[in-house]
Design an enzyme around this catalytic site. Structure first.
Site, PDB file in Angstrom:
ATOM      1  N   ASP A  67     -57.947  60.966  28.008  1.00  0.00           N
ATOM      2  CA  ASP A  67     -56.691  60.553  27.380  1.00  0.00           C
ATOM      3  C   ASP A  67     -55.936  59.531  28.223  1.00  0.00           C
ATOM      4  O   ASP A  67     -56.290  59.266  29.366  1.00  0.00           O
ATOM      5  CB  ASP A  67     -55.815  61.785  27.098  1.00  0.00           C
ATOM      6  CG  ASP A  67     -55.714  62.727  28.291  1.00  0.00           C
ATOM      7  OD1 ASP A  67     -56.062  62.318  29.406  1.00  0.00           O
ATOM      8  OD2 ASP A  67     -55.289  63.870  28.099  1.00  0.00           O
ATOM      9  N   ASN A 136     -49.657  75.465  27.210  1.00  0.00           N
ATOM     10  CA  ASN A 136     -49.598  75.756  25.766  1.00  0.00           C
ATOM     11  C   ASN A 136     -50.988  75.724  25.121  1.00  0.00           C
ATOM     12  O   ASN A 136     -51.105  75.739  23.899  1.00  0.00           O
ATOM     13  CB  ASN A 136     -48.663  74.759  25.045  1.00  0.00           C
ATOM     14  CG  ASN A 136     -49.160  73.316  25.145  1.00  0.00           C
ATOM     15  OD1 ASN A 136     -50.195  73.045  25.758  1.00  0.00           O
ATOM     16  ND2 ASN A 136     -48.430  72.394  24.544  1.00  0.00           N
ATOM     17  N   HIS A 138     -53.226  73.241  25.365  1.00  0.00           N
ATOM     18  CA  HIS A 138     -53.768  71.930  24.965  1.00  0.00           C
ATOM     19  C   HIS A 138     -54.953  71.533  25.847  1.00  0.00           C
ATOM     20  O   HIS A 138     -55.034  71.912  27.013  1.00  0.00           O
ATOM     21  CB  HIS A 138     -52.693  70.844  24.917  1.00  0.00           C
ATOM     22  CG  HIS A 138     -52.238  70.275  26.230  1.00  0.00           C
ATOM     23  ND1 HIS A 138     -50.910  70.112  26.533  1.00  0.00           N
ATOM     24  CD2 HIS A 138     -52.908  69.798  27.300  1.00  0.00           C
ATOM     25  CE1 HIS A 138     -50.795  69.555  27.733  1.00  0.00           C
ATOM     26  NE2 HIS A 138     -51.995  69.368  28.218  1.00  0.00           N
ATOM     27  N   GLU A 143     -52.513  68.802  21.195  1.00  0.00           N
ATOM     28  CA  GLU A 143     -51.421  69.773  21.256  1.00  0.00           C
ATOM     29  C   GLU A 143     -51.561  70.847  20.173  1.00  0.00           C
ATOM     30  O   GLU A 143     -52.329  70.680  19.227  1.00  0.00           O
ATOM     31  CB  GLU A 143     -50.089  69.034  21.065  1.00  0.00           C
ATOM     32  CG  GLU A 143     -49.795  67.984  22.121  1.00  0.00           C
ATOM     33  CD  GLU A 143     -49.352  68.567  23.464  1.00  0.00           C
ATOM     34  OE1 GLU A 143     -49.681  69.732  23.761  1.00  0.00           O
ATOM     35  OE2 GLU A 143     -48.681  67.840  24.208  1.00  0.00           O
TER      36      GLU A 143
HETATM   37  C1  GLP Z   1     -52.006  66.898  30.996  1.00  0.00           C
HETATM   38  C2  GLP Z   1     -53.336  66.235  30.619  1.00  0.00           C
HETATM   39  C3  GLP Z   1     -54.417  67.237  30.437  1.00  0.00           C
HETATM   40  C4  GLP Z   1     -54.359  68.211  31.582  1.00  0.00           C
HETATM   41  C5  GLP Z   1     -53.127  69.059  31.465  1.00  0.00           C
HETATM   42  C6  GLP Z   1     -52.915  70.019  32.602  1.00  0.00           C
HETATM   43  O1  GLP Z   1     -50.976  66.674  30.100  1.00  0.00           O
HETATM   44  N1  GLP Z   1     -53.300  65.368  29.504  1.00  0.00           N
HETATM   45  O2  GLP Z   1     -55.678  66.581  30.364  1.00  0.00           O
HETATM   46  O3  GLP Z   1     -55.493  69.059  31.554  1.00  0.00           O
HETATM   47  O4  GLP Z   1     -51.985  68.272  31.224  1.00  0.00           O
HETATM   48  O5  GLP Z   1     -52.482  69.374  33.748  1.00  0.00           O
HETATM   49  P1  GLP Z   1     -52.427  70.024  35.169  1.00  0.00           P
HETATM   50  O6  GLP Z   1     -53.841  70.127  35.637  1.00  0.00           O
HETATM   51  O7  GLP Z   1     -51.630  69.077  36.022  1.00  0.00           O
HETATM   52  O8  GLP Z   1     -51.795  71.355  35.027  1.00  0.00           O
END
Ligand code: GLP
Length: 244
Positions: A67, A136, A138, A143
């Site tokens: 992404d 959440n 995702h 989402e």
């Molecule tokens: C972000 C990314 C995800 C990631 C998630 C968790 O928004 N788009 O790909 O897995 O949030 O992030 P973190 O590893 O910093 O908790």
């Protein structure tokens, strides 16, 4: 769905790096699906160490990132383009032209998304997709209330995600409210998937991913249907699983 509960973040990172590096060792021109966020940083460090020790060679590998924020320039330190180059690509010998990250500044986002899915197909499909998870549930930026049939597309970020990601920006107002993300269909077409999670803040999402109903409200729950999905988590992220 296989579940590996590591003692701590370091072990989680080492286990994940071992899976990715063995994929590359067994197939030198592997196609890797890569993730951003705090969680995979340790895995990238471990992969860099393996590369420096000449245990793995990324010369023929190609990569596709999950992404990117919409309308955030690649010079912005919060862009995932910057993150990937800074934390991984510049430390290994992957060819620049083989690394693919969605262009959040593209004029025609629909065309950008269609081309991205097509490029993945042209490269033979993703061999192993690394995923993190939002609190959440995702994955990528898919989402809650996700459309399971979507391929790469423009998404509106959930309030909870904007709040969580505001820690990387100087204020919440600076967090983009939209992003482009591989869709669930794109992710599910990967041959193997590994999902990483660390810390108690992810425990509820992990519990629902593994034991919950498969539903659009918890996007990661779809991984229950993936034929080769491994969840690698530390004890804190897995704390609700052990009682079962
Ligand atoms: C972000 C990314 C995800 C990631 C998630 C968790 O928004 N788009 O790909 O897995 O949030 O992030 P973190 O590893 O910093 O908790």
């Amino acid at each position: 769905m296989r579940i590996i509960i590591a003692d701590d973040y370091q072990e989680m990172s080492r286990r994940a790096a071992a899976m990715v590096s063995s994929q590359v060792i067994l197939k030198h021109d592997s196609v890797l699906g890569l993730a951003t966020g705090d969680t995979p940083l340790g895995m990238y460090k471990e992969l860099i160490k393996l590369y420096e020790n000449k245990e793995v060679d990324f010369f023929d590998v190609s990569t596709f990132n999950l992404d990117e924020y919409y309308k955030l320039s690649i010079e912005n330190k919060q862009s995932y383009y910057y993150y990937m180059n800074h934390n991984f690509f510049r430390h290994i010998n992957v060819k620049k032209e083989n690394t693919h990250i969605l262009n959040g500044m593209a004029k025609d986002i629909t065309a950008e998304c269609r081309n991205y899915d097509q490029q993945i197909k042209n490269d033979g499909g993703i061999d192993i997709q690394v995923l993190g998870i939002g609190a959440n549930g995702h994955i990528g930026f898919n989402e809650p209330d996700v459309n399971f049939e979507a391929e790469t597309h423009l998404v509106k970020l959930d309030e909870m995600t904007i709040e969580a990601n505001s820690r990387f920006f100087s204020s919440k107002d600076e967090v983009p409210t939209t992003a482009i993300s591989m869709g669930i269909k794109t992710i599910m077409q990967s041959r193997r998937v590994i999902l990483l999670a660390s810390g108690a803040g992810k425990a509820d999402a992990i519990y629902k991913t593994v034991n919950g109903k498969i539903c659009p409200e918890l996007p990661a729950s779809i991984l229950q249907l993936h034929p080769d999905a491994t969840i690698i988590i530390d004890k804190n992220a897995g704390k609700l699983l052990s009682d079962d």
